[in-house]
Design a protein around this motif. Structure first.
Motif, PDB file in Angstrom:
ATOM      1  N   LEU A 161      -7.234  -1.672  58.425  1.00  0.00           N
ATOM      2  CA  LEU A 161      -6.367  -0.534  58.709  1.00  0.00           C
ATOM      3  C   LEU A 161      -6.833   0.185  59.969  1.00  0.00           C
ATOM      4  N   PRO A 162      -5.956   0.952  60.615  1.00  0.00           N
ATOM      5  CA  PRO A 162      -6.366   1.700  61.809  1.00  0.00           C
ATOM      6  C   PRO A 162      -7.402   2.763  61.435  1.00  0.00           C
ATOM      7  N   PRO A 163      -8.604   2.711  62.009  1.00  0.00           N
ATOM      8  CA  PRO A 163      -9.639   3.695  61.661  1.00  0.00           C
ATOM      9  C   PRO A 163      -9.286   5.089  62.171  1.00  0.00           C
ATOM     10  N   ASN A 164      -9.775   6.113  61.474  1.00  0.00           N
ATOM     11  CA  ASN A 164      -9.563   7.492  61.921  1.00  0.00           C
ATOM     12  C   ASN A 164     -10.835   8.325  61.830  1.00  0.00           C
ATOM     13  N   ASP A 165     -11.985   7.628  61.650  1.00  0.00           N
ATOM     14  CA  ASP A 165     -13.286   8.301  61.571  1.00  0.00           C
ATOM     15  C   ASP A 165     -14.308   7.347  62.166  1.00  0.00           C
ATOM     16  N   GLY A 166     -14.382   7.326  63.499  1.00  0.00           N
ATOM     17  CA  GLY A 166     -15.177   6.292  64.154  1.00  0.00           C
ATOM     18  C   GLY A 166     -14.570   4.937  63.869  1.00  0.00           C
ATOM     19  N   GLU A 167     -15.392   4.032  63.312  1.00  0.00           N
ATOM     20  CA  GLU A 167     -14.885   2.705  62.968  1.00  0.00           C
ATOM     21  C   GLU A 167     -14.378   2.647  61.529  1.00  0.00           C
ATOM     22  N   ASN A 168     -14.410   3.784  60.841  1.00  0.00           N
ATOM     23  CA  ASN A 168     -14.098   3.810  59.415  1.00  0.00           C
ATOM     24  C   ASN A 168     -12.784   4.519  59.130  1.00  0.00           C
ATOM     25  N   LEU A 169     -12.345   4.403  57.894  1.00  0.00           N
ATOM     26  CA  LEU A 169     -11.150   5.099  57.429  1.00  0.00           C
ATOM     27  C   LEU A 169     -11.585   6.226  56.509  1.00  0.00           C
ATOM     28  N   ILE A 170     -11.019   7.420  56.695  1.00  0.00           N
ATOM     29  CA  ILE A 170     -11.333   8.527  55.798  1.00  0.00           C
ATOM     30  C   ILE A 170     -10.040   9.128  55.246  1.00  0.00           C
ATOM     31  N   HIS A 171     -10.042   9.410  53.960  1.00  0.00           N
ATOM     32  CA  HIS A 171      -8.916  10.057  53.263  1.00  0.00           C
ATOM     33  C   HIS A 171      -7.587   9.358  53.520  1.00  0.00           C
ATOM     34  N   GLY A 172      -7.623   8.025  53.524  1.00  0.00           N
ATOM     35  CA  GLY A 172      -6.378   7.268  53.610  1.00  0.00           C
ATOM     36  C   GLY A 172      -5.831   7.080  54.999  1.00  0.00           C
ATOM     37  N   GLY A 173      -6.506   7.610  56.020  1.00  0.00           N
ATOM     38  CA  GLY A 173      -6.059   7.422  57.394  1.00  0.00           C
ATOM     39  C   GLY A 173      -5.195   8.542  57.918  1.00  0.00           C
ATOM     40  N   SER A 174      -4.672   8.332  59.108  1.00  0.00           N
ATOM     41  CA  SER A 174      -3.899   9.374  59.800  1.00  0.00           C
ATOM     42  C   SER A 174      -2.556   9.662  59.144  1.00  0.00           C
ATOM     43  N   ASN A 175      -2.121   8.775  58.256  1.00  0.00           N
ATOM     44  CA  ASN A 175      -0.885   9.008  57.508  1.00  0.00           C
ATOM     45  C   ASN A 175      -1.172   9.093  56.013  1.00  0.00           C
ATOM     46  N   GLY A 176      -2.299   9.733  55.676  1.00  0.00           N
ATOM     47  CA  GLY A 176      -2.656   9.918  54.278  1.00  0.00           C
ATOM     48  C   GLY A 176      -1.806  10.970  53.604  1.00  0.00           C
ATOM     49  N   PHE A 177      -2.041  11.151  52.307  1.00  0.00           N
ATOM     50  CA  PHE A 177      -1.259  12.097  51.504  1.00  0.00           C
ATOM     51  C   PHE A 177      -1.223  13.491  52.135  1.00  0.00           C
ATOM     52  N   GLN A 178      -2.326  13.866  52.788  1.00  0.00           N
ATOM     53  CA  GLN A 178      -2.490  15.223  53.302  1.00  0.00           C
ATOM     54  C   GLN A 178      -1.587  15.536  54.492  1.00  0.00           C
ATOM     55  N   ASN A 179      -0.820  14.559  54.942  1.00  0.00           N
ATOM     56  CA  ASN A 179       0.028  14.764  56.119  1.00  0.00           C
ATOM     57  C   ASN A 179       1.515  14.805  55.796  1.00  0.00           C
ATOM     58  N   PHE A 180       1.858  14.986  54.523  1.00  0.00           N
ATOM     59  CA  PHE A 180       3.261  14.932  54.133  1.00  0.00           C
ATOM     60  C   PHE A 180       3.656  16.154  53.304  1.00  0.00           C
ATOM     61  N   ASN A 181       4.935  16.474  53.368  1.00  0.00           N
ATOM     62  CA  ASN A 181       5.522  17.507  52.525  1.00  0.00           C
ATOM     63  C   ASN A 181       6.184  16.827  51.326  1.00  0.00           C
ATOM     64  N   PHE A 182       5.880  17.311  50.131  1.00  0.00           N
ATOM     65  CA  PHE A 182       6.326  16.663  48.900  1.00  0.00           C
ATOM     66  C   PHE A 182       7.625  17.285  48.380  1.00  0.00           C
ATOM     67  N   THR A 183       8.388  16.487  47.653  1.00  0.00           N
ATOM     68  CA  THR A 183       9.509  16.985  46.877  1.00  0.00           C
ATOM     69  C   THR A 183       8.944  17.661  45.630  1.00  0.00           C
TER      70      THR A 183
END
Length: 331
Positions: A94-116
Protein backbone atom coordinates in the motif's frame (compact mmCIF):
# COMPACT_ATOMS: atom_id res chain seq x y z
CA UNK A 1 -31.79 9.07 28.13
CA UNK A 2 -31.81 11.92 25.64
CA UNK A 3 -30.10 12.31 22.26
CA UNK A 4 -29.77 15.68 20.55
CA UNK A 5 -28.34 16.64 17.14
CA UNK A 6 -26.94 19.85 15.67
CA UNK A 7 -24.73 20.84 12.77
CA UNK A 8 -21.07 21.27 13.78
CA UNK A 9 -19.66 22.43 10.43
CA UNK A 10 -19.12 21.40 6.84
CA UNK A 11 -16.58 18.96 5.39
CA UNK A 12 -16.12 18.58 1.63
CA UNK A 13 -19.50 20.25 1.06
CA UNK A 14 -21.25 17.83 3.43
CA UNK A 15 -22.79 18.81 6.78
CA UNK A 16 -21.00 17.47 9.84
CA UNK A 17 -23.33 16.70 12.72
CA UNK A 18 -22.68 16.54 16.45
CA UNK A 19 -24.80 14.14 18.49
CA UNK A 20 -24.98 14.31 22.27
CA UNK A 21 -26.26 11.45 24.42
CA UNK A 22 -27.15 12.37 28.02
CA UNK A 23 -28.28 10.02 30.79
CA UNK A 24 -30.19 10.75 33.98
CA UNK A 25 -26.97 11.43 35.89
CA UNK A 26 -26.17 14.27 33.45
CA UNK A 27 -23.26 12.31 32.03
CA UNK A 28 -22.86 13.20 28.36
CA UNK A 29 -20.95 11.93 25.36
CA UNK A 30 -20.76 13.85 22.10
CA UNK A 31 -19.98 12.29 18.72
CA UNK A 32 -19.15 13.84 15.34
CA UNK A 33 -20.05 12.33 12.00
CA UNK A 34 -16.65 13.54 10.74
CA UNK A 35 -14.18 10.69 11.34
CA UNK A 36 -16.76 9.09 13.68
CA UNK A 37 -15.08 11.23 16.34
CA UNK A 38 -15.68 10.95 20.09
CA UNK A 39 -15.87 14.69 20.61
CA UNK A 40 -16.47 14.93 24.37
CA UNK A 41 -17.08 12.92 27.54
CA UNK A 42 -18.59 15.11 30.26
CA UNK A 43 -19.57 14.12 33.78
CA UNK A 44 -21.50 16.13 36.33
CA UNK A 45 -20.28 16.12 39.92
CA UNK A 46 -22.15 18.17 42.50
CA UNK A 47 -23.59 20.37 39.76
CA UNK A 48 -20.24 20.99 38.05
CA UNK A 49 -19.40 19.58 34.59
CA UNK A 50 -15.98 18.02 33.99
CA UNK A 51 -14.63 16.99 30.59
CA UNK A 52 -12.56 13.81 30.73
CA UNK A 53 -11.09 13.84 27.21
CA UNK A 54 -9.19 16.23 24.97
CA UNK A 55 -11.49 17.89 22.48
CA UNK A 56 -11.95 20.89 20.21
CA UNK A 57 -14.99 23.13 19.90
CA UNK A 58 -14.74 23.67 16.14
CA UNK A 59 -14.41 21.38 13.14
CA UNK A 60 -11.37 23.12 11.65
CA UNK A 61 -9.18 22.08 14.58
CA UNK A 62 -10.24 18.45 14.13
CA UNK A 63 -9.37 18.59 10.44
CA UNK A 64 -5.97 20.24 11.02
CA UNK A 65 -4.73 18.26 14.03
CA UNK A 66 -2.04 15.62 13.36
CA UNK A 67 -2.98 13.94 16.65
CA UNK A 68 -6.21 12.28 15.40
CA UNK A 69 -8.02 13.64 18.47
CA UNK A 70 -10.97 11.39 19.31
CA UNK A 71 -11.14 10.04 15.76
CA UNK A 72 -11.85 6.53 14.63
CA UNK A 73 -8.67 5.30 12.93
CA UNK A 74 -8.36 2.32 10.56
CA UNK A 75 -8.87 0.08 8.60
CA UNK A 76 -5.89 -0.90 10.75
CA UNK A 77 -4.92 1.24 13.74
CA UNK A 78 -1.20 1.75 14.31
CA UNK A 79 1.60 0.91 11.94
CA UNK A 80 2.00 -1.79 9.30
CA UNK A 81 5.69 -2.32 8.63
CA UNK A 82 6.85 -1.44 5.09
CA UNK A 83 3.17 -0.76 4.29
CA UNK A 84 2.92 -4.38 3.17
CA UNK A 85 1.39 -7.71 4.20
CA UNK A 86 0.29 -11.09 2.91
CA UNK A 87 -3.13 -12.72 2.99
CA UNK A 88 -3.25 -16.35 1.78
CA UNK A 89 0.23 -15.91 0.25
CA UNK A 90 -0.95 -12.96 -1.82
CA UNK A 91 1.29 -9.92 -1.30
CA UNK A 92 -0.17 -6.45 -0.85
CA UNK A 93 1.83 -3.21 -0.95
CA UNK A 94 0.00 0.00 0.00
CA UNK A 95 1.11 3.63 -0.40
CA UNK A 96 3.07 4.49 2.78
CA UNK A 97 2.13 7.56 4.83
CA UNK A 98 4.65 7.30 7.69
CA UNK A 99 8.11 7.04 6.20
CA UNK A 100 8.19 3.62 4.58
CA UNK A 101 5.31 2.39 6.73
CA UNK A 102 1.54 2.66 6.84
CA UNK A 103 -0.15 4.23 9.87
CA UNK A 104 -3.87 4.24 10.74
CA UNK A 105 -4.92 2.78 7.41
CA UNK A 106 -3.12 5.30 5.22
CA UNK A 107 -4.01 8.67 3.76
CA UNK A 108 -7.56 7.50 3.03
CA UNK A 109 -8.20 5.87 6.40
CA UNK A 110 -11.42 6.05 8.39
CA UNK A 111 -10.30 9.34 9.96
CA UNK A 112 -10.60 11.18 6.65
CA UNK A 113 -14.29 10.64 5.94
CA UNK A 114 -17.66 12.01 7.00
CA UNK A 115 -20.07 9.25 8.04
CA UNK A 116 -23.79 8.80 7.47
CA UNK A 117 -25.61 8.90 10.79
CA UNK A 118 -28.79 7.91 12.57
CA UNK A 119 -30.09 7.29 16.09
CA UNK A 120 -31.38 3.84 17.07
CA UNK A 121 -32.54 3.10 20.64
CA UNK A 122 -30.64 6.11 22.02
CA UNK A 123 -27.45 4.95 20.30
CA UNK A 124 -25.61 6.94 17.62
CA UNK A 125 -24.96 4.73 14.59
CA UNK A 126 -22.42 5.86 11.97
CA UNK A 127 -21.92 4.08 8.64
CA UNK A 128 -19.66 4.38 5.60
CA UNK A 129 -18.46 2.21 2.73
CA UNK A 130 -14.71 2.26 2.16
CA UNK A 131 -13.56 1.29 -1.32
CA UNK A 132 -10.48 -0.73 -2.15
CA UNK A 133 -9.89 1.70 -5.01
CA UNK A 134 -9.49 4.48 -2.42
CA UNK A 135 -7.36 2.91 0.31
CA UNK A 136 -5.62 -0.05 -1.36
CA UNK A 137 -6.85 -2.73 1.05
CA UNK A 138 -8.43 -5.78 -0.57
CA UNK A 139 -12.19 -5.52 -0.98
CA UNK A 140 -14.81 -2.88 -0.24
CA UNK A 141 -15.61 -2.56 3.45
CA UNK A 142 -18.98 -1.60 4.92
CA UNK A 143 -18.39 -0.17 8.39
CA UNK A 144 -20.87 0.51 11.17
CA UNK A 145 -19.77 2.25 14.38
CA UNK A 146 -22.16 2.42 17.33
CA UNK A 147 -21.73 4.77 20.30
CA UNK A 148 -23.80 4.17 23.41
CA UNK A 149 -24.00 5.50 26.98
CA UNK A 150 -25.55 3.43 29.73
CA UNK A 151 -27.49 4.67 32.79
CA UNK A 152 -24.44 3.46 34.79
CA UNK A 153 -22.08 5.82 32.90
CA UNK A 154 -20.46 3.22 30.66
CA UNK A 155 -19.54 4.29 27.13
CA UNK A 156 -19.37 1.53 24.53
CA UNK A 157 -17.98 1.88 21.03
CA UNK A 158 -18.67 -1.05 18.71
CA UNK A 159 -17.05 -1.49 15.30
CA UNK A 160 -18.84 -3.84 12.91
CA UNK A 161 -17.60 -4.53 9.40
CA UNK A 162 -18.26 -6.78 6.43
CA UNK A 163 -16.03 -6.91 3.35
CA UNK A 164 -16.26 -8.14 -0.23
CA UNK A 165 -12.85 -9.88 0.01
CA UNK A 166 -10.69 -11.29 2.78
CA UNK A 167 -9.01 -8.23 4.27
CA UNK A 168 -7.64 -6.61 7.46
CA UNK A 169 -9.71 -4.92 10.18
CA UNK A 170 -8.38 -3.48 13.45
CA UNK A 171 -9.88 -0.04 14.24
CA UNK A 172 -9.88 1.99 17.42
CA UNK A 173 -10.79 5.38 18.86
CA UNK A 174 -7.77 7.67 19.19
CA UNK A 175 -9.01 9.27 22.41
CA UNK A 176 -6.93 11.23 24.95
CA UNK A 177 -7.85 11.23 28.65
CA UNK A 178 -7.23 13.53 31.61
CA UNK A 179 -9.45 12.78 34.61
CA UNK A 180 -7.70 15.21 36.96
CA UNK A 181 -8.76 18.78 37.72
CA UNK A 182 -5.40 20.02 36.45
CA UNK A 183 -4.47 21.30 33.00
CA UNK A 184 -1.56 18.85 32.99
CA UNK A 185 -1.87 15.09 33.29
CA UNK A 186 1.05 14.34 35.60
CA UNK A 187 -1.14 13.59 38.63
CA UNK A 188 -3.31 11.06 36.80
CA UNK A 189 -2.95 7.55 38.18
CA UNK A 190 -2.63 4.69 35.71
CA UNK A 191 -3.02 0.94 36.18
CA UNK A 192 -2.65 -1.45 33.22
CA UNK A 193 -3.48 -5.15 33.24
CA UNK A 194 -0.26 -6.14 31.48
CA UNK A 195 2.93 -8.07 32.13
CA UNK A 196 4.62 -7.43 28.78
CA UNK A 197 5.00 -4.96 25.94
CA UNK A 198 6.10 -4.81 22.31
CA UNK A 199 9.63 -4.05 21.20
CA UNK A 200 9.76 -1.57 18.31
CA UNK A 201 12.40 -0.35 15.89
CA UNK A 202 13.48 3.24 15.27
CA UNK A 203 10.35 3.81 13.16
CA UNK A 204 8.13 2.57 16.02
CA UNK A 205 7.21 -0.55 14.06
CA UNK A 206 7.01 -3.74 16.18
CA UNK A 207 9.96 -6.08 15.70
CA UNK A 208 7.95 -9.14 16.73
CA UNK A 209 9.62 -9.42 20.12
CA UNK A 210 7.53 -9.28 23.30
CA UNK A 211 9.41 -7.87 26.29
CA UNK A 212 8.89 -8.16 30.04
CA UNK A 213 8.12 -4.87 31.75
CA UNK A 214 10.95 -2.85 33.25
CA UNK A 215 10.17 -0.44 36.08
CA UNK A 216 9.41 2.48 33.79
CA UNK A 217 6.71 0.51 32.00
CA UNK A 218 5.30 -1.37 34.97
CA UNK A 219 1.73 -0.25 35.67
CA UNK A 220 0.51 -3.42 37.36
CA UNK A 221 -0.13 -1.22 40.39
CA UNK A 222 -1.37 2.38 40.24
CA UNK A 223 1.33 4.89 39.41
CA UNK A 224 1.00 8.57 38.53
CA UNK A 225 2.21 9.66 35.13
CA UNK A 226 4.73 11.90 36.87
CA UNK A 227 6.21 8.92 38.76
CA UNK A 228 6.07 6.76 35.65
CA UNK A 229 8.00 9.34 33.62
CA UNK A 230 10.62 9.59 36.37
CA UNK A 231 10.95 5.79 36.34
CA UNK A 232 11.14 5.79 32.54
CA UNK A 233 13.91 8.40 32.51
CA UNK A 234 15.91 6.34 35.01
CA UNK A 235 15.24 3.21 32.94
CA UNK A 236 16.28 4.34 29.50
CA UNK A 237 16.45 8.15 29.34
CA UNK A 238 13.11 8.51 27.55
CA UNK A 239 10.82 11.43 28.41
CA UNK A 240 7.54 10.29 26.89
CA UNK A 241 5.35 7.24 26.46
CA UNK A 242 4.42 5.96 23.01
CA UNK A 243 4.19 2.26 23.69
CA UNK A 244 2.07 -0.85 23.27
CA UNK A 245 1.15 -3.14 26.15
CA UNK A 246 0.00 -6.73 25.74
CA UNK A 247 -3.22 -6.96 27.73
CA UNK A 248 -5.59 -9.66 28.82
CA UNK A 249 -9.00 -9.53 27.18
CA UNK A 250 -11.84 -7.84 29.10
CA UNK A 251 -10.33 -5.65 31.83
CA UNK A 252 -7.56 -3.54 30.29
CA UNK A 253 -6.76 -0.54 32.49
CA UNK A 254 -7.96 2.11 34.92
CA UNK A 255 -7.05 5.78 35.14
CA UNK A 256 -7.97 7.86 38.16
CA UNK A 257 -7.61 11.06 40.15
CA UNK A 258 -8.66 11.60 43.76
CA UNK A 259 -12.22 12.33 42.57
CA UNK A 260 -12.97 10.08 39.60
CA UNK A 261 -11.88 7.07 37.59
CA UNK A 262 -12.44 5.48 34.19
CA UNK A 263 -12.22 1.70 33.72
CA UNK A 264 -11.26 0.38 30.28
CA UNK A 265 -12.25 -2.98 28.84
CA UNK A 266 -11.95 -4.58 25.41
CA UNK A 267 -12.29 -7.82 23.49
CA UNK A 268 -8.80 -7.40 21.99
CA UNK A 269 -5.27 -7.81 23.30
CA UNK A 270 -3.44 -4.50 23.06
CA UNK A 271 -3.31 -1.03 24.58
CA UNK A 272 -1.29 1.82 23.09
CA UNK A 273 -0.54 4.73 25.42
CA UNK A 274 0.85 8.06 24.27
CA UNK A 275 1.69 11.14 26.37
CA UNK A 276 0.70 14.25 24.44
CA UNK A 277 -0.69 17.74 24.35
CA UNK A 278 -2.88 17.80 21.24
CA UNK A 279 -4.22 21.24 22.18
CA UNK A 280 -0.72 22.79 22.16
CA UNK A 281 2.00 20.93 20.20
CA UNK A 282 4.67 23.39 21.39
CA UNK A 283 3.95 22.40 24.99
CA UNK A 284 4.12 18.75 23.95
CA UNK A 285 7.61 19.39 22.56
CA UNK A 286 8.50 20.80 25.97
CA UNK A 287 7.09 17.66 27.67
CA UNK A 288 4.15 19.59 29.12
CA UNK A 289 1.59 16.84 28.63
CA UNK A 290 -2.12 17.50 29.18
CA UNK A 291 -3.48 14.04 28.33
CA UNK A 292 -2.78 10.37 27.78
CA UNK A 293 -3.96 8.54 24.68
CA UNK A 294 -5.51 5.16 25.50
CA UNK A 295 -6.02 3.13 22.30
CA UNK A 296 -7.47 -0.37 22.72
CA UNK A 297 -6.91 -2.63 19.72
CA UNK A 298 -5.31 -5.85 18.53
CA UNK A 299 -1.53 -5.48 18.73
CA UNK A 300 -0.11 -3.26 15.96
CA UNK A 301 1.33 -4.92 12.85
CA UNK A 302 -0.35 -8.18 13.89
CA UNK A 303 -0.60 -9.35 10.28
CA UNK A 304 3.20 -9.50 10.07
CA UNK A 305 3.91 -11.23 13.41
CA UNK A 306 2.66 -14.61 14.58
CA UNK A 307 1.13 -14.58 18.02
CA UNK A 308 0.06 -10.93 17.89
CA UNK A 309 -3.60 -11.72 17.20
CA UNK A 310 -5.91 -12.22 14.27
CA UNK A 311 -6.98 -9.09 12.36
CA UNK A 312 -8.12 -10.88 9.21
CA UNK A 313 -11.73 -10.17 8.29
CA UNK A 314 -13.14 -13.08 6.27
CA UNK A 315 -14.97 -12.37 3.03
CA UNK A 316 -18.67 -11.77 3.55
CA UNK A 317 -18.60 -12.35 7.32
CA UNK A 318 -19.48 -9.58 9.74
CA UNK A 319 -17.05 -9.08 12.63
CA UNK A 320 -17.63 -6.77 15.62
CA UNK A 321 -15.17 -5.40 18.19
CA UNK A 322 -16.20 -3.41 21.26
CA UNK A 323 -14.27 -1.02 23.53
CA UNK A 324 -15.78 0.12 26.84
CA UNK A 325 -15.03 3.08 29.09
CA UNK A 326 -16.82 3.28 32.44
CA UNK A 327 -16.75 6.42 34.56
CA UNK A 328 -17.16 6.24 38.31
CA UNK A 329 -16.97 8.89 40.98
CA UNK A 330 -14.62 8.38 43.92
CA UNK A 331 -16.10 9.59 47.18
Amino acid sequence: MEVTKRQFGTYKDEPVYLYTIENNQKTKISVLTYAATWQNFEVNENGVDHSLISHFDNLDDYIKTPYQVGKTVGRVAGRIGNASFKIDDKFYKLPPNDGENLIHGGSNGFQNFNFTSTVIDNKVVLTHKFLSADDGFPGDLSLKITYSLSPENEVKISYSAINTEKTLFNPTCHVYFNVTDSEDVFGQGVKINSKSMLAVDSSKVPTGEILPLTSGYDFKKFKTISKALDDLKSDNGKLEFDDTFVTDENFVATIKSNKRAVDFSSDRNGLVIFTANPNDPKKADERQYNSLAMEMQTLPDAINHSGFGNIILPRGKEVTYTNSYKYRQIN
